[in-house]
Design an enzyme around this catalytic site. Sequence first.
Site, PDB file in Angstrom:
ATOM      1  N   LYS A  66      10.970  -6.282  -1.361  1.00  0.00           N
ATOM      2  CA  LYS A  66      11.117  -6.248  -2.821  1.00  0.00           C
ATOM      3  C   LYS A  66      11.550  -7.625  -3.338  1.00  0.00           C
ATOM      4  CE  LYS A  66      12.272  -1.306  -2.793  1.00  0.00           C
ATOM      5  NZ  LYS A  66      13.306  -0.283  -3.159  1.00  0.00           N
ATOM      6  N   TYR A 102       5.483   4.005  -7.899  1.00  0.00           N
ATOM      7  CA  TYR A 102       6.687   4.828  -8.033  1.00  0.00           C
ATOM      8  C   TYR A 102       6.473   6.027  -8.961  1.00  0.00           C
ATOM      9  CZ  TYR A 102       9.744   1.714  -5.335  1.00  0.00           C
ATOM     10  OH  TYR A 102      10.350   1.009  -4.313  1.00  0.00           O
ATOM     11  N   GLU A 112      -0.485   4.749  -0.127  1.00  0.00           N
ATOM     12  CA  GLU A 112       0.100   3.457  -0.506  1.00  0.00           C
ATOM     13  C   GLU A 112      -0.706   2.285   0.065  1.00  0.00           C
ATOM     14  OE1 GLU A 112       4.692   4.979  -1.242  1.00  0.00           O
ATOM     15  OE2 GLU A 112       4.286   3.747   0.529  1.00  0.00           O
TER      16      GLU A 112
END
Length: 150
Positions: A9, A49, A126
């Site tokens: 991230k 998300y 994903e």
Amino acid sequence: MERTFIMVKPDGVQRGLVGEVIQRLECKGFTLVGLKQLTVSRELAESHYAVHKERPFFKSLVEFITSGPVVASVWEGDGVVASARKLIGATNPLTAEPGTIRGDFGVSIGRNLIHGSDAIETAQSEVALWFEDGELSSWKPSITPWIYED
Ligand code: GTP
Ligand code: MG
């Protein structure tokens, strides 16, 4: 062979932990099949998300993920989805075990450094969301017999 999606991230990139994350997964014995740095669009962050869209932290999560470059990757190996989640540690870095990535490097749940797919089906969607087929290399490292018994 099983694959998972791992993302360092923006906080992990800013803190110079990209190499550390890659090293931990490589040293474990997993195989890197795709890797790129990108700044995430709002659309991609919201899709990634989407499962959390009704949660109170959704807006700040999307803002955070889009705030700077991330390093997205795909890893392959037996049991890689669950094993990578163990290497990453619990969502809250304060309760994550020492020895895990979040346990060793993080303090705050909103700055927990790394994402890993939470199930085999999630991993498949994903990987498809973040990577084109042509960005992934299927290869068999020559050390495979030293990692796997057949
Ligand atoms: P990811 O690998 O990022 O998906 O984390 P996770 O699977 O360990 O946790 P989860 O999918 O439940 O939550 C996604 C992300 O939302 C977490 O990594 C946190 O950054 C954030 N998050 C989850 N719960 C909270 C919360 O209670 N407060 C805040 N501020 N952020 C949260
Ligand atoms: Mg999650």
